[in-house]
Design an enzyme around this catalytic site. Sequence first.
Site, PDB file in Angstrom:
ATOM      1  N   LYS A  22      50.992  31.685 -15.585  1.00 42.58           N
ATOM      2  CA  LYS A  22      52.279  31.437 -14.927  1.00 42.58           C
ATOM      3  C   LYS A  22      52.336  30.023 -14.356  1.00 42.58           C
ATOM      4  CE  LYS A  22      52.951  32.933 -10.545  1.00 42.58           C
ATOM      5  NZ  LYS A  22      53.435  31.852  -9.661  1.00 42.58           N
ATOM      6  N   ASN A  23      51.290  29.620 -13.647  1.00 43.02           N
ATOM      7  CA  ASN A  23      51.326  28.338 -12.945  1.00 43.02           C
ATOM      8  C   ASN A  23      51.164  27.136 -13.868  1.00 43.02           C
ATOM      9  OD1 ASN A  23      51.788  29.675 -10.600  1.00 43.02           O
ATOM     10  ND2 ASN A  23      49.787  29.249  -9.663  1.00 43.02           N
ATOM     11  N   ARG A  93      59.557  28.867  -5.148  1.00 47.54           N
ATOM     12  CA  ARG A  93      59.297  27.499  -4.699  1.00 47.54           C
ATOM     13  C   ARG A  93      59.005  26.535  -5.837  1.00 47.54           C
ATOM     14  NH1 ARG A  93      57.640  24.999  -0.318  1.00 47.54           N
ATOM     15  NH2 ARG A  93      56.255  23.969  -1.769  1.00 47.54           N
ATOM     16  N   CYS A 117      58.704  30.247   3.494  1.00 45.57           N
ATOM     17  CA  CYS A 117      57.981  31.029   2.507  1.00 45.57           C
ATOM     18  C   CYS A 117      57.040  31.930   3.285  1.00 45.57           C
ATOM     19  CB  CYS A 117      57.191  30.100   1.597  1.00 45.57           C
ATOM     20  SG  CYS A 117      55.949  30.928   0.641  1.00 45.57           S
ATOM     21  N   ARG A 122      54.659  25.316   3.656  1.00 43.52           N
ATOM     22  CA  ARG A 122      54.719  24.702   2.330  1.00 43.52           C
ATOM     23  C   ARG A 122      55.791  23.621   2.202  1.00 43.52           C
ATOM     24  NH1 ARG A 122      53.798  29.656  -1.869  1.00 43.52           N
ATOM     25  NH2 ARG A 122      52.897  28.129  -3.208  1.00 43.52           N
ATOM     26  N   VAL A 124      57.511  19.899   1.251  1.00 41.83           N
ATOM     27  CA  VAL A 124      57.506  19.133  -0.003  1.00 41.83           C
ATOM     28  C   VAL A 124      57.448  17.630   0.274  1.00 41.83           C
ATOM     29  CG1 VAL A 124      58.630  20.870  -1.438  1.00 41.83           C
ATOM     30  CG2 VAL A 124      60.038  19.296  -0.112  1.00 41.83           C
ATOM     31  N   ASP A 125      56.938  17.278   1.464  1.00 49.48           N
ATOM     32  CA  ASP A 125      56.953  15.860   1.850  1.00 49.48           C
ATOM     33  C   ASP A 125      56.175  14.968   0.881  1.00 49.48           C
ATOM     34  OD1 ASP A 125      54.791  17.421   3.094  1.00 49.48           O
ATOM     35  OD2 ASP A 125      54.106  15.502   3.863  1.00 49.48           O
ATOM     36  N   GLN A 126      55.116  15.482   0.286  1.00 47.52           N
ATOM     37  CA  GLN A 126      54.322  14.649  -0.629  1.00 47.52           C
ATOM     38  C   GLN A 126      55.078  14.351  -1.932  1.00 47.52           C
ATOM     39  OE1 GLN A 126      51.349  13.240   0.370  1.00 47.52           O
ATOM     40  NE2 GLN A 126      52.040  14.195   2.263  1.00 47.52           N
ATOM     41  N   ASP A 305      44.579  31.632  -4.393  1.00 48.70           N
ATOM     42  CA  ASP A 305      45.248  32.712  -5.120  1.00 48.70           C
ATOM     43  C   ASP A 305      44.306  33.881  -5.451  1.00 48.70           C
ATOM     44  OD1 ASP A 305      47.644  31.399  -4.982  1.00 48.70           O
ATOM     45  OD2 ASP A 305      47.666  30.735  -7.066  1.00 48.70           O
ATOM     46  N   ILE A 327      44.033  26.738   2.880  1.00 45.05           N
ATOM     47  CA  ILE A 327      45.186  26.110   2.201  1.00 45.05           C
ATOM     48  C   ILE A 327      46.509  26.508   2.851  1.00 45.05           C
ATOM     49  CG2 ILE A 327      46.350  25.760  -0.015  1.00 45.05           C
ATOM     50  CD1 ILE A 327      43.587  24.808  -0.335  1.00 45.05           C
ATOM     51  N   ARG A 397      56.522  39.243 -10.370  1.00 43.27           N
ATOM     52  CA  ARG A 397      56.660  37.783 -10.459  1.00 43.27           C
ATOM     53  C   ARG A 397      55.469  37.173 -11.176  1.00 43.27           C
ATOM     54  NH1 ARG A 397      57.139  34.820  -5.130  1.00 43.27           N
ATOM     55  NH2 ARG A 397      56.929  33.192  -6.681  1.00 43.27           N
TER      56      ARG A 397
END
Length: 417
Positions: A22-23, A93, A117, A122, A124-126, A305, A327, A397
């Site tokens: 998936k990822n 996301r 989330c 989480r 998204v600044d990066q 995960d 994380i 999902r």
Amino acid sequence: MDKLRLTGGRRLEGEVAVSGAKNAALPIMCAALLTEAPLSLANIPRLMDIATMAKLLGQMGVRIERTADGKMSLHAERITEPTAAYDLVKTMRASVLVLGPLLARCGRAKVSLPGGCAIGLRPVDQHVKGLQAMGAAISIDHGYMHAEAKRLRGTRIVMDLVTVTGTENLMMAAALAEGTTLLENAAREPEVVDLANCLAAMGARIEGAGTDVIRIEGVASLAGASHRVMPDRIETGTYLAAAAAAGGRVRLSGAAPETLDATLEKLREAGATIRKGRDTVEIEMAARPTAVSVRTAPYPAFATDMQAQFMALATVATGTALITETIFENRFMHALELQRLGADISIQGNTAVVKGVERLQGATVMATDLRASAGLVIAGLVAEGQTVIERIYHLDRGYEALETKLRALGAKVERVR
Ligand code: UD1
């Protein structure tokens, strides 16, 4: 809403075919935005998140065809609307992965902020910082990121922390930028490498994917390509952890054992015998597992995960395991549900202290996020009597044909509609 009913206590025996990752599939689908030509993909898993991404790309004018055997073709001949709306972004996301490619291809993009989330903030600044360094003007307005850049320019970007989708977003943007981009402190996850391989097949010039410095020499345009998505290492690890908890002998086929080192090492420590083939992994577990402590960190360390699945394993092990999550700040929701099944867990900051008990007892529990749910499934497989897992849309999902695959291993499991 669907539920999953498990009757625990059976050993697992048999073979399961691993699905595509998936990822890896999600960012690779977004790579289709970078070219006018069709991108042909194979080994695409049948999952809710994949359907969501297809819908999102479809709204931008990407033509998508799926065939039954895991093939998907995506054709972004013309992007009609470089926008990702809130209603889809909030459900997944990974939608933020369209930002880099849209900006690089169209010169502008409007992407909803992902919002809260369940497993943590989480931010998204990066992603934003990297694109700004490449010359994009980005503003936040009414919950949306508005990004603009005539043509992105390559530059050196040192990321403050290791982010998987951040690395992927910037790598895709840099593929069409002018000049060379250096991504430092990049994520080394195998899914980043799979995306880089697909981009390379499309004509991108990328070196160093899989290390923490990735060098991308921008090109003027990319072509279509064919690519087979890598096997899902988290799905593989989940079935292995299930077998380690329930006991038995399970073989995973179509797997990528070389991406599983940290997980396999921990399973061995728990007492499992592991045999690796070229694309198979077999686990044999004869006795009750021994407690193993894990600490999550970016690849190649132990994956966040896989944390919930190993917490479930620890609940029935002999001894005490420390499960440390570094994380995500709120990724212990499954601990409370596992306690409802009789697990002995106490949380101290970002560490869960799990004292193994002889057996869990079945009860009704609630799935809270994708991997937490996988942990609950493992617990349900070993608990005495019936366990009912509510809200299993989280599992849909990320786990293809979960009940079918578990049943093939002899588990007693059914979906209640
Ligand atoms: C990806 C995976 C997810 C996995 C996670 C960590 C996909 C689609 N999802 O998620 O399954 O659990 O990697 O291995 O591949 N962060 C920031 N700023 C940013 C980006 C991230 O502070 O701009 C933080 C996050 O809050 C988190 C950490 O960095 O604490 C890691 O997040 P990241 O690697 O970005 O996770 P995702 O890419 O979203």
